[in-house]
Design a protein around this motif. Structure first.
Motif, PDB file in Angstrom:
ATOM      1  N   SER A   1       0.881  -1.383   0.000  1.00 43.75           N
ATOM      2  CA  SER A   1      -0.055  -0.040  -0.117  1.00 43.75           C
ATOM      3  C   SER A   1       0.916   1.349  -0.146  1.00 43.75           C
ATOM      4  O   SER A   1       0.458   2.295  -0.528  1.00 43.75           O
ATOM      5  CB  SER A   1      -0.988  -0.189   1.213  1.00 43.75           C
ATOM      6  N   GLU A   2       1.996   1.279   0.728  1.00 39.62           N
ATOM      7  CA  GLU A   2       3.108   2.298   0.984  1.00 39.62           C
ATOM      8  C   GLU A   2       4.275   1.677   0.073  1.00 39.62           C
ATOM      9  O   GLU A   2       4.732   0.642   0.394  1.00 39.62           O
ATOM     10  CB  GLU A   2       3.186   2.684   2.116  1.00 39.62           C
ATOM     11  N   PRO A   3       4.631   2.324  -1.147  1.00 37.51           N
ATOM     12  CA  PRO A   3       5.652   1.786  -1.805  1.00 37.51           C
ATOM     13  C   PRO A   3       7.050   1.836  -1.119  1.00 37.51           C
ATOM     14  O   PRO A   3       7.383   2.645  -0.403  1.00 37.51           O
ATOM     15  CB  PRO A   3       5.813   2.989  -3.248  1.00 37.51           C
ATOM     16  N   PRO A   4       7.562   0.759  -1.355  1.00 37.27           N
ATOM     17  CA  PRO A   4       9.023   0.622  -0.433  1.00 37.27           C
ATOM     18  C   PRO A   4      10.000   1.355  -1.066  1.00 37.27           C
ATOM     19  O   PRO A   4      10.140   1.563  -2.392  1.00 37.27           O
ATOM     20  CB  PRO A   4       9.326  -0.759  -0.603  1.00 37.27           C
ATOM     21  N   LYS A   5      11.364   1.390  -0.577  1.00 35.60           N
ATOM     22  CA  LYS A   5      12.290   2.049  -0.864  1.00 35.60           C
ATOM     23  C   LYS A   5      13.252   0.901  -1.534  1.00 35.60           C
ATOM     24  O   LYS A   5      13.511  -0.104  -0.733  1.00 35.60           O
ATOM     25  CB  LYS A   5      13.367   2.942   0.115  1.00 35.60           C
ATOM     26  N   LEU A   6      13.788   1.015  -2.708  1.00 32.17           N
ATOM     27  CA  LEU A   6      14.420   0.135  -3.127  1.00 32.17           C
ATOM     28  C   LEU A   6      16.050   0.370  -3.146  1.00 32.17           C
ATOM     29  O   LEU A   6      16.380   1.541  -3.585  1.00 32.17           O
ATOM     30  CB  LEU A   6      14.152  -0.148  -4.503  1.00 32.17           C
ATOM     31  N   LEU A   7      16.901  -0.644  -2.714  1.00 33.08           N
ATOM     32  CA  LEU A   7      18.200  -0.256  -2.718  1.00 33.08           C
ATOM     33  C   LEU A   7      19.049  -1.324  -3.765  1.00 33.08           C
ATOM     34  O   LEU A   7      18.755  -2.415  -3.235  1.00 33.08           O
ATOM     35  CB  LEU A   7      18.746  -0.163  -1.261  1.00 33.08           C
ATOM     36  N   VAL A   8      19.563  -0.712  -4.871  1.00 30.43           N
ATOM     37  CA  VAL A   8      20.071  -1.704  -5.654  1.00 30.43           C
ATOM     38  C   VAL A   8      21.442  -1.615  -5.471  1.00 30.43           C
ATOM     39  O   VAL A   8      22.110  -0.425  -5.732  1.00 30.43           O
ATOM     40  CB  VAL A   8      19.700  -1.190  -7.189  1.00 30.43           C
ATOM     41  N   ILE A   9      22.318  -2.804  -5.176  1.00 37.03           N
ATOM     42  CA  ILE A   9      23.690  -2.724  -4.983  1.00 37.03           C
ATOM     43  C   ILE A   9      24.474  -3.509  -6.057  1.00 37.03           C
ATOM     44  O   ILE A   9      23.947  -4.658  -6.285  1.00 37.03           O
ATOM     45  CB  ILE A   9      24.138  -3.293  -3.463  1.00 37.03           C
ATOM     46  N   ALA A  10      25.330  -3.159  -6.408  1.00 39.66           N
ATOM     47  CA  ALA A  10      26.462  -3.677  -7.179  1.00 39.66           C
ATOM     48  C   ALA A  10      27.784  -3.832  -6.559  1.00 39.66           C
ATOM     49  O   ALA A  10      28.434  -2.552  -6.198  1.00 39.66           O
ATOM     50  CB  ALA A  10      26.563  -2.819  -8.655  1.00 39.66           C
ATOM     51  N   VAL A  11      28.250  -4.871  -6.578  1.00 33.11           N
ATOM     52  CA  VAL A  11      29.391  -5.110  -5.524  1.00 33.11           C
ATOM     53  C   VAL A  11      30.753  -5.623  -6.402  1.00 33.11           C
ATOM     54  O   VAL A  11      30.337  -6.751  -7.250  1.00 33.11           O
ATOM     55  CB  VAL A  11      29.431  -6.354  -4.324  1.00 33.11           C
TER      56      VAL A  11
ATOM     57  N   ASP B   1      11.204   5.019  -5.145  1.00 31.10           N
ATOM     58  CA  ASP B   1      12.398   5.648  -4.565  1.00 31.10           C
ATOM     59  C   ASP B   1      13.582   4.587  -4.541  1.00 31.10           C
ATOM     60  O   ASP B   1      13.421   3.649  -3.877  1.00 31.10           O
ATOM     61  CB  ASP B   1      11.924   6.059  -3.055  1.00 31.10           C
ATOM     62  N   VAL B   2      14.424   4.968  -5.484  1.00 35.08           N
ATOM     63  CA  VAL B   2      15.685   3.960  -5.555  1.00 35.08           C
ATOM     64  C   VAL B   2      17.045   4.657  -5.465  1.00 35.08           C
ATOM     65  O   VAL B   2      17.165   5.888  -5.774  1.00 35.08           O
ATOM     66  CB  VAL B   2      15.457   3.384  -7.127  1.00 35.08           C
ATOM     67  N   LYS B   3      17.580   3.839  -4.951  1.00 39.88           N
ATOM     68  CA  LYS B   3      18.973   4.404  -4.569  1.00 39.88           C
ATOM     69  C   LYS B   3      20.063   3.182  -4.984  1.00 39.88           C
ATOM     70  O   LYS B   3      19.815   1.868  -4.706  1.00 39.88           O
ATOM     71  CB  LYS B   3      19.401   4.362  -2.905  1.00 39.88           C
ATOM     72  N   LEU B   4      21.075   3.624  -6.070  1.00 39.54           N
ATOM     73  CA  LEU B   4      21.932   2.676  -6.548  1.00 39.54           C
ATOM     74  C   LEU B   4      23.405   2.906  -5.640  1.00 39.54           C
ATOM     75  O   LEU B   4      23.753   3.811  -5.363  1.00 39.54           O
ATOM     76  CB  LEU B   4      22.386   3.162  -8.109  1.00 39.54           C
ATOM     77  N   LEU B   5      23.870   1.637  -5.399  1.00 40.45           N
ATOM     78  CA  LEU B   5      24.998   1.664  -4.438  1.00 40.45           C
ATOM     79  C   LEU B   5      26.031   0.861  -5.361  1.00 40.45           C
ATOM     80  O   LEU B   5      25.640  -0.033  -5.886  1.00 40.45           O
ATOM     81  CB  LEU B   5      24.708   0.914  -3.261  1.00 40.45           C
ATOM     82  N   GLU B   6      27.355   1.599  -5.288  1.00 38.10           N
ATOM     83  CA  GLU B   6      28.311   0.939  -5.797  1.00 38.10           C
ATOM     84  C   GLU B   6      29.315   0.665  -4.938  1.00 38.10           C
ATOM     85  O   GLU B   6      29.841   1.698  -4.224  1.00 38.10           O
ATOM     86  CB  GLU B   6      29.284   1.805  -6.684  1.00 38.10           C
ATOM     87  N   VAL B   7      29.781  -0.513  -4.552  1.00 35.07           N
ATOM     88  CA  VAL B   7      30.574  -1.075  -3.540  1.00 35.07           C
ATOM     89  C   VAL B   7      31.730  -1.954  -3.963  1.00 35.07           C
ATOM     90  O   VAL B   7      31.538  -2.818  -4.947  1.00 35.07           O
ATOM     91  CB  VAL B   7      29.746  -1.881  -2.435  1.00 35.07           C
ATOM     92  N   VAL B   8      33.030  -1.847  -3.338  1.00 35.29           N
ATOM     93  CA  VAL B   8      34.098  -2.559  -3.619  1.00 35.29           C
ATOM     94  C   VAL B   8      34.334  -3.456  -2.421  1.00 35.29           C
ATOM     95  O   VAL B   8      34.490  -3.016  -1.348  1.00 35.29           O
ATOM     96  CB  VAL B   8      35.301  -1.885  -4.163  1.00 35.29           C
ATOM     97  N   GLY B   9      34.498  -4.837  -2.427  1.00 31.44           N
ATOM     98  CA  GLY B   9      34.758  -5.781  -1.602  1.00 31.44           C
ATOM     99  C   GLY B   9      34.124  -6.864  -1.786  1.00 31.44           C
ATOM    100  O   GLY B   9      33.854  -7.415  -2.778  1.00 31.44           O
ATOM    101  N   ASP B  10      34.553  -7.948  -0.829  1.00 25.41           N
ATOM    102  CA  ASP B  10      33.662  -9.255  -0.792  1.00 25.41           C
ATOM    103  C   ASP B  10      32.302  -9.040  -1.050  1.00 25.41           C
ATOM    104  O   ASP B  10      31.702  -8.362  -0.407  1.00 25.41           O
ATOM    105  CB  ASP B  10      34.146  -9.818   0.354  1.00 25.41           C
ATOM    106  N   VAL B  11      31.888  -9.895  -2.101  1.00 26.45           N
ATOM    107  CA  VAL B  11      30.343  -9.562  -2.355  1.00 26.45           C
ATOM    108  C   VAL B  11      29.551 -10.072  -1.193  1.00 26.45           C
ATOM    109  O   VAL B  11      28.559  -9.030  -1.238  1.00 26.45           O
ATOM    110  CB  VAL B  11      30.158 -10.354  -3.646  1.00 26.45           C
ATOM    111  N   ALA B  12      29.324 -10.926  -0.970  1.00 25.25           N
ATOM    112  CA  ALA B  12      28.341 -11.487   0.273  1.00 25.25           C
ATOM    113  C   ALA B  12      28.680 -10.798   1.396  1.00 25.25           C
ATOM    114  O   ALA B  12      27.559 -10.145   1.916  1.00 25.25           O
ATOM    115  CB  ALA B  12      28.684 -13.074   0.491  1.00 25.25           C
ATOM    116  N   ASP B  13      29.770 -10.571   1.890  1.00 26.34           N
ATOM    117  CA  ASP B  13      29.965  -9.565   3.168  1.00 26.34           C
ATOM    118  C   ASP B  13      29.427  -8.185   2.820  1.00 26.34           C
ATOM    119  O   ASP B  13      28.717  -7.660   3.716  1.00 26.34           O
ATOM    120  CB  ASP B  13      31.517  -9.446   3.559  1.00 26.34           C
ATOM    121  N   SER B  14      29.857  -7.575   1.883  1.00 28.40           N
ATOM    122  CA  SER B  14      29.473  -6.608   1.501  1.00 28.40           C
ATOM    123  C   SER B  14      27.823  -6.185   1.498  1.00 28.40           C
ATOM    124  O   SER B  14      27.100  -5.232   1.838  1.00 28.40           O
ATOM    125  CB  SER B  14      29.967  -5.841  -0.084  1.00 28.40           C
TER     126      SER B  14
END
Length: 140
Positions: free
Chosen positions: A28-38, A80-93
């Motif tokens: 009913s209330e749109p969620p915030k989406l966080l899209v992460i690329a590690v 509401d979308v936030k794109l995240l770019e992370v460098v590190g171990d994939v699962a841990d990140s």
């Protein structure tokens, strides 16, 4: 509500993102989406040999490749979308971002662009599923 969706540019991770978008329409209330690329960290000493600028360029190119299908899938959305770019171990990140951002759900592909593409459940999704403090939906 916050939903974390790890992507790596594979069809399966793009399918997971599309599943999250479909799921988001049901709230009913749109969620915030966080899209992460590690992007995996470079081997020790590799950055010293190639230089910090070349290493940064390497990670930027990998992030752009991983996020391109996600950007296309998100182009017409109104969430509401936030794109995240992370460098590190994939699962841990993924686990660290899930905790830091206080997400309510992780939606991810069963396997991605790792070395063993034919595995039933990839090592990253297995680790996230085993160690996550929040529910994890695995998309095949």
């Amino acid at each position: 509500m916050k939903i974390l969706v790890p992507v790596d540019g594979s069809d399966i991770s793009t399918g997971a993102l599309k599943h999250a978008l479909t799921l988001a329409k049901r709230f009913s209330e749109p969620p915030k989406l966080l899209v992460i690329a590690v992007d995996d960290s470079l081997f020790p000493g590799a950055e010293r040999k190639m230089g910090s600028e070349a290493a940064a360029q390497h990670h930027a190119e990998n992030h752009a490749r991983m996020l391109a299908p996600a950007r296309k899938a998100l182009a017409r959305g109104t969430l509401d979308v936030k794109l995240l770019e992370v460098v590190g171990d994939v699962a841990d990140s993924i686990l660290e971002v899930a905790a830091k951002e206080k997400v309510d759900l992780v939606v991810m592909g069963s396997r991605g662009n790792g070395a063993i593409k034919g595995a039933f459940l990839g090592s990253v999704s297995s680790k996230v599923l085993a160690e996550s403090d929040v529910p994890v939906t695995i998309v095949r």
